[in-house]
Design a protein around this motif. Structure first.
Motif, PDB file in Angstrom:
ATOM      1  N   CYS A 120       0.640  -0.990   0.013  1.00 24.97           N
ATOM      2  CA  CYS A 120       0.181   0.163  -0.339  1.00 24.97           C
ATOM      3  C   CYS A 120       0.445   0.837  -0.115  1.00 24.97           C
ATOM      4  O   CYS A 120       2.053   1.233   0.963  1.00 24.97           O
ATOM      5  N   ASP A 122      -0.162   4.658   0.456  1.00 25.33           N
ATOM      6  CA  ASP A 122      -1.328   5.453   1.053  1.00 25.33           C
ATOM      7  C   ASP A 122      -2.078   6.647   0.361  1.00 25.33           C
ATOM      8  O   ASP A 122      -1.886   7.701   0.743  1.00 25.33           O
ATOM      9  N   THR A 137      -6.984   2.493   5.056  1.00 28.62           N
ATOM     10  CA  THR A 137      -5.925   2.568   4.966  1.00 28.62           C
ATOM     11  C   THR A 137      -5.847   2.303   6.276  1.00 28.62           C
ATOM     12  O   THR A 137      -4.027   2.310   7.042  1.00 28.62           O
TER      13      THR A 137
END
Ligand code: SF4
Ligand code: SF4
Length: 221
Positions: A120, A122, A137
């Motif tokens: 990820c 973000d 997240t």
């Protein structure tokens, strides 16, 4: 509505201290209805309501309600439309008891959206897209009653296989598995209902015609 709200720069995400109590409203409404039906009504009363002319013609009653709303009902509907430009999915997110029921079922549903924390980046594209305003997240597995399984987050994620739809114990399943499971369930119920004679109404069309002709006078039992 959400897109218009965003364009007009009036879209607002309530802070968590306000969001959580508002989220509880639909569950309170659901439990209130369940309390009335499962606790306060006897089996005989439920059966009597189920077969009453009012219940048989309730769809048409609902149509009449929306075609000729009272001043109060029209005011509430206009409020709900306007507030939906400011707060995403206001009715579904905070007030719909049916949404609360589906949310509880979603908690025990087999499909989950999973996020790979390692890959990820973000970018938060998933959170901006999510119609339920879920903070993806901060989680590894999205198991919440607010997730409607739309898979919008999976489709906008720019990192391959970072967000996936998966069954328990799996990292990834085909995204087509969810609609395939929904359609299979629907057609299974349809086939069983048809096969056991429960799909078509037992009320003859002439009887429904009679109820519809006096629909405005049909009282709530
Ligand atoms: S869209 Fe994908 S990469 Fe971006 S924050 Fe969400 S999970 Fe991470
Ligand atoms: S599946 Fe839909 S509702 Fe669930 S987290 Fe993803 S975008 Fe949000």
């Amino acid at each position: 509505m959400e897109k218009t709200g965003r364009k007009l720069k009036i879209l607002w995400q309530p802070p968590i201290w306000l969001d959580l109590p508002l989220l509880s409203l639909k569950y309170l409404l659901l439990f209130f209805f369940l309390y009335l039906i499962a606790w306060k009504m006897t089996l005989g009363q439920i059966e009597s309501f189920y077969t009453s002319p009012y219940n048989l013609a309730v769809d048409a009653k609902m149509l009449l309600f929306f075609m000729a709303p009272s001043g109060l009902s029209a005011g509430i509907m206009i409020f709900l439309v306007i507030i939906s430009f400011v707060i995403r999915n206001f009715w579904c997110r905070y007030l719909c008891p049916y949404g609360a029921l589906l949310g509880l079922l979603a908690l025990v549903g087999p499909f989950q959206v999973k996020r790979d924390q390692e890959t990820c980046i973000d970018c938060k594209k998933c959170e901006k897209t999510c119609p339920a305003s879920i903070s993806l997240t901060t989680r590894k597995t999205i198991r919440t009653g607010e997730c409607i399984g739309c898979t919008e987050c999976v489709s906008v994620c720019p990192v391959e296989d970072c967000l996936t739809l998966a069954l328990p114990g799996k990292k990834k399943n085909s995204i087509l598995l969810l609609p395939a499971a929904v359609l299979t369930t629907f057609f299974l119920f349809y086939a069983v209902s048809l096969g056991t004679g429960h799909w078509y109404s037992e009320v003859p069309p002439e009887v429904m015609k009679k109820f519809y002709s006096i629909i405005a006078e049909l009282p709530h039992p």
